[in-house]
Design a protein around this motif. Structure first.
Motif, PDB file in Angstrom:
ATOM      1  N   ASP A 153       0.814  -1.220   0.000  1.00 40.74           N
ATOM      2  CA  ASP A 153       0.000   0.000   0.000  1.00 40.74           C
ATOM      3  C   ASP A 153       0.850   1.274   0.000  1.00 40.74           C
ATOM      4  O   ASP A 153       0.330   2.374  -0.148  1.00 40.74           O
ATOM      5  N   GLN A 154       2.173   1.113   0.126  1.00 38.52           N
ATOM      6  CA  GLN A 154       3.073   2.259   0.075  1.00 38.52           C
ATOM      7  C   GLN A 154       3.756   2.407  -1.291  1.00 38.52           C
ATOM      8  O   GLN A 154       4.481   3.372  -1.505  1.00 38.52           O
ATOM      9  N   PHE A 155       3.528   1.449  -2.200  1.00 42.88           N
ATOM     10  CA  PHE A 155       4.139   1.531  -3.527  1.00 42.88           C
ATOM     11  C   PHE A 155       3.647   2.778  -4.243  1.00 42.88           C
ATOM     12  O   PHE A 155       2.478   3.155  -4.130  1.00 42.88           O
ATOM     13  N   LEU A 156       4.532   3.394  -5.000  1.00 47.44           N
ATOM     14  CA  LEU A 156       4.181   4.590  -5.751  1.00 47.44           C
ATOM     15  C   LEU A 156       3.647   4.219  -7.129  1.00 47.44           C
ATOM     16  O   LEU A 156       4.100   3.266  -7.746  1.00 47.44           O
ATOM     17  N   THR A 157       2.704   5.001  -7.595  1.00 46.53           N
ATOM     18  CA  THR A 157       2.267   4.908  -8.991  1.00 46.53           C
ATOM     19  C   THR A 157       3.143   5.885  -9.753  1.00 46.53           C
ATOM     20  O   THR A 157       3.113   7.088  -9.481  1.00 46.53           O
ATOM     21  N   PRO A 158       3.959   5.378 -10.677  1.00 45.03           N
ATOM     22  CA  PRO A 158       4.944   6.254 -11.312  1.00 45.03           C
ATOM     23  C   PRO A 158       4.318   7.336 -12.179  1.00 45.03           C
ATOM     24  O   PRO A 158       3.309   7.118 -12.830  1.00 45.03           O
ATOM     25  N   GLN A 159       4.939   8.506 -12.152  1.00 51.16           N
ATOM     26  CA  GLN A 159       4.528   9.625 -12.986  1.00 51.16           C
ATOM     27  C   GLN A 159       5.397   9.716 -14.239  1.00 51.16           C
ATOM     28  O   GLN A 159       5.186  10.566 -15.085  1.00 51.16           O
ATOM     29  N   LYS A 160       6.387   8.838 -14.319  1.00 53.41           N
ATOM     30  CA  LYS A 160       7.329   8.766 -15.443  1.00 53.41           C
ATOM     31  C   LYS A 160       7.594   7.287 -15.694  1.00 53.41           C
ATOM     32  O   LYS A 160       7.225   6.451 -14.870  1.00 53.41           O
TER      33      LYS A 160
END
Length: 193
Positions: A16-23
Protein backbone atom coordinates in the motif's frame (compact mmCIF):
# COMPACT_ATOMS: atom_id res chain seq x y z
CA UNK A 1 20.98 10.20 -22.49
CA UNK A 2 22.49 12.51 -19.91
CA UNK A 3 21.42 12.24 -16.28
CA UNK A 4 21.72 15.69 -14.76
CA UNK A 5 20.20 15.01 -11.37
CA UNK A 6 19.02 12.06 -9.33
CA UNK A 7 17.13 12.20 -6.06
CA UNK A 8 15.77 9.76 -3.53
CA UNK A 9 11.95 9.91 -3.43
CA UNK A 10 10.81 7.50 -0.71
CA UNK A 11 10.89 3.90 0.55
CA UNK A 12 8.04 1.40 0.67
CA UNK A 13 7.81 -1.45 3.17
CA UNK A 14 4.35 -2.66 2.08
CA UNK A 15 2.27 -2.85 -1.09
CA UNK A 16 0.00 0.00 0.00
CA UNK A 17 3.07 2.26 0.08
CA UNK A 18 4.14 1.53 -3.53
CA UNK A 19 4.18 4.59 -5.75
CA UNK A 20 2.27 4.91 -8.99
CA UNK A 21 4.94 6.25 -11.31
CA UNK A 22 4.53 9.63 -12.99
CA UNK A 23 7.33 8.77 -15.44
CA UNK A 24 8.61 5.53 -16.98
CA UNK A 25 9.79 3.29 -14.13
CA UNK A 26 12.71 0.88 -14.27
CA UNK A 27 13.05 -1.71 -11.50
CA UNK A 28 16.46 -2.97 -10.41
CA UNK A 29 16.49 -6.47 -8.98
CA UNK A 30 18.97 -9.26 -8.40
CA UNK A 31 20.59 -11.44 -5.79
CA UNK A 32 21.78 -9.91 -2.55
CA UNK A 33 25.15 -8.22 -3.10
CA UNK A 34 24.84 -8.17 -6.92
CA UNK A 35 25.72 -4.47 -7.02
CA UNK A 36 22.30 -2.81 -7.30
CA UNK A 37 23.17 0.19 -5.11
CA UNK A 38 26.56 0.63 -6.81
CA UNK A 39 24.85 0.66 -10.22
CA UNK A 40 22.35 3.30 -9.05
CA UNK A 41 25.20 5.46 -7.72
CA UNK A 42 27.11 5.07 -11.01
CA UNK A 43 24.06 6.22 -12.99
CA UNK A 44 23.55 9.17 -10.63
CA UNK A 45 27.22 10.14 -10.72
CA UNK A 46 27.14 10.18 -6.91
CA UNK A 47 28.71 7.84 -4.38
CA UNK A 48 26.04 7.87 -1.68
CA UNK A 49 22.63 8.24 -3.32
CA UNK A 50 21.90 4.56 -2.66
CA UNK A 51 23.50 3.01 0.41
CA UNK A 52 26.08 0.36 -0.43
CA UNK A 53 27.36 -2.37 1.85
CA UNK A 54 29.69 -5.33 1.73
CA UNK A 55 27.04 -7.27 3.62
CA UNK A 56 24.38 -8.99 1.50
CA UNK A 57 20.79 -8.02 2.23
CA UNK A 58 21.29 -4.33 2.96
CA UNK A 59 18.30 -3.17 0.89
CA UNK A 60 15.16 -4.31 2.70
CA UNK A 61 12.58 -1.94 1.23
CA UNK A 62 11.59 -0.77 -2.25
CA UNK A 63 13.54 2.47 -2.65
CA UNK A 64 12.35 4.94 -5.30
CA UNK A 65 14.63 7.41 -7.08
CA UNK A 66 13.83 10.18 -9.56
CA UNK A 67 16.37 10.35 -12.41
CA UNK A 68 14.66 13.16 -14.32
CA UNK A 69 13.39 11.31 -17.40
CA UNK A 70 12.53 8.16 -15.41
CA UNK A 71 12.02 6.70 -11.97
CA UNK A 72 14.08 3.84 -10.67
CA UNK A 73 12.83 1.32 -8.09
CA UNK A 74 15.59 -0.46 -6.14
CA UNK A 75 14.21 -3.80 -4.95
CA UNK A 76 15.44 -5.96 -2.06
CA UNK A 77 17.91 -8.63 -3.11
CA UNK A 78 16.89 -12.25 -3.27
CA UNK A 79 18.90 -15.35 -2.45
CA UNK A 80 21.61 -15.45 0.17
CA UNK A 81 21.49 -12.99 3.02
CA UNK A 82 22.42 -13.67 6.62
CA UNK A 83 19.03 -12.73 8.01
CA UNK A 84 16.20 -14.60 9.69
CA UNK A 85 13.94 -16.76 7.53
CA UNK A 86 10.96 -14.59 8.50
CA UNK A 87 12.78 -11.51 7.14
CA UNK A 88 13.54 -13.31 3.84
CA UNK A 89 9.86 -14.30 3.57
CA UNK A 90 8.87 -10.67 4.12
CA UNK A 91 11.20 -9.58 1.27
CA UNK A 92 9.81 -12.30 -1.02
CA UNK A 93 6.25 -11.10 -0.36
CA UNK A 94 7.32 -7.51 -1.02
CA UNK A 95 8.82 -8.55 -4.39
CA UNK A 96 5.73 -10.59 -5.31
CA UNK A 97 3.46 -7.66 -4.45
CA UNK A 98 5.67 -5.24 -6.39
CA UNK A 99 5.50 -7.31 -9.58
CA UNK A 100 1.70 -7.61 -9.33
CA UNK A 101 1.65 -4.03 -10.65
CA UNK A 102 3.74 -4.88 -13.70
CA UNK A 103 1.78 -2.39 -15.80
CA UNK A 104 3.62 0.33 -13.86
CA UNK A 105 6.98 -0.99 -15.09
CA UNK A 106 8.64 0.18 -18.27
CA UNK A 107 11.55 -2.27 -17.82
CA UNK A 108 13.47 -4.40 -15.33
CA UNK A 109 17.23 -4.57 -14.94
CA UNK A 110 18.16 -7.97 -13.52
CA UNK A 111 21.62 -7.64 -11.97
CA UNK A 112 24.06 -10.48 -11.64
CA UNK A 113 27.77 -10.69 -10.77
CA UNK A 114 29.63 -11.37 -14.05
CA UNK A 115 31.97 -13.79 -12.26
CA UNK A 116 29.14 -16.12 -11.23
CA UNK A 117 26.93 -18.40 -13.28
CA UNK A 118 23.21 -17.67 -12.99
CA UNK A 119 21.82 -19.10 -9.77
CA UNK A 120 18.56 -21.02 -9.48
CA UNK A 121 17.01 -17.80 -8.11
CA UNK A 122 18.26 -15.85 -11.15
CA UNK A 123 16.82 -18.47 -13.52
CA UNK A 124 13.48 -18.34 -11.68
CA UNK A 125 13.43 -14.54 -11.98
CA UNK A 126 14.07 -14.72 -15.74
CA UNK A 127 11.34 -17.37 -16.09
CA UNK A 128 8.98 -15.16 -14.05
CA UNK A 129 9.70 -12.07 -16.17
CA UNK A 130 9.29 -14.05 -19.40
CA UNK A 131 6.06 -15.67 -18.22
CA UNK A 132 4.54 -12.31 -17.22
CA UNK A 133 5.87 -10.62 -20.38
CA UNK A 134 7.83 -8.00 -18.43
CA UNK A 135 10.59 -6.46 -20.59
CA UNK A 136 14.01 -6.87 -19.00
CA UNK A 137 17.75 -6.68 -19.56
CA UNK A 138 20.36 -8.67 -17.65
CA UNK A 139 23.08 -6.38 -16.31
CA UNK A 140 26.32 -8.18 -15.45
CA UNK A 141 28.00 -6.17 -12.72
CA UNK A 142 31.59 -6.04 -11.50
CA UNK A 143 33.04 -6.39 -15.01
CA UNK A 144 36.21 -4.66 -13.77
CA UNK A 145 37.05 -7.91 -11.95
CA UNK A 146 37.71 -9.63 -15.31
CA UNK A 147 39.86 -8.79 -18.32
CA UNK A 148 37.95 -7.27 -21.27
CA UNK A 149 38.30 -10.51 -23.24
CA UNK A 150 37.12 -12.65 -20.33
CA UNK A 151 34.20 -10.26 -19.68
CA UNK A 152 33.09 -10.60 -23.33
CA UNK A 153 33.34 -14.40 -23.16
CA UNK A 154 31.43 -14.51 -19.89
CA UNK A 155 28.72 -12.16 -21.23
CA UNK A 156 28.22 -14.43 -24.24
CA UNK A 157 28.18 -17.54 -22.04
CA UNK A 158 25.68 -16.12 -19.55
CA UNK A 159 23.42 -14.88 -22.36
CA UNK A 160 23.32 -18.46 -23.67
CA UNK A 161 22.52 -19.85 -20.21
CA UNK A 162 19.56 -17.47 -19.93
CA UNK A 163 18.51 -18.17 -23.52
CA UNK A 164 18.91 -14.48 -24.41
CA UNK A 165 20.53 -12.62 -27.27
CA UNK A 166 23.77 -10.84 -26.42
CA UNK A 167 22.02 -7.47 -26.87
CA UNK A 168 19.85 -8.32 -23.86
CA UNK A 169 22.89 -8.74 -21.59
CA UNK A 170 25.15 -5.79 -20.74
CA UNK A 171 28.40 -5.89 -18.75
CA UNK A 172 29.08 -2.88 -16.52
CA UNK A 173 31.36 -1.77 -13.73
CA UNK A 174 30.16 0.65 -11.11
CA UNK A 175 33.78 1.17 -10.07
CA UNK A 176 35.32 2.09 -13.46
CA UNK A 177 32.20 3.17 -15.35
CA UNK A 178 32.79 0.56 -18.09
CA UNK A 179 29.52 -0.16 -19.88
CA UNK A 180 27.83 3.00 -18.60
CA UNK A 181 27.34 4.46 -22.09
CA UNK A 182 25.67 1.25 -23.33
CA UNK A 183 23.46 1.25 -20.24
CA UNK A 184 22.48 4.90 -20.75
CA UNK A 185 21.68 4.14 -24.40
CA UNK A 186 19.44 1.28 -23.24
CA UNK A 187 17.69 3.57 -20.75
CA UNK A 188 17.19 6.18 -23.46
CA UNK A 189 15.58 3.53 -25.66
CA UNK A 190 13.30 2.40 -22.79
CA UNK A 191 12.24 5.94 -21.85
CA UNK A 192 11.43 6.89 -25.46
CA UNK A 193 8.96 3.99 -25.95
Amino acid sequence: MVIKEANFITSAARADQFLTPQKPMIAVCGKSNAGKSTLINMLAGRKKLAKTSGDPGRTRLVNYFDFGAFWLADLPGYGYAAVAKSEKEKWAKLLDDFFLNKEHLAHVFLLSDIRRDPSEDDMQMVAFLNYHIVPFTVILTKSDKLSRMKAKEQTRRIAQKYGLGEGNVLAVSGMTGDGKEALLAKISQIVSL
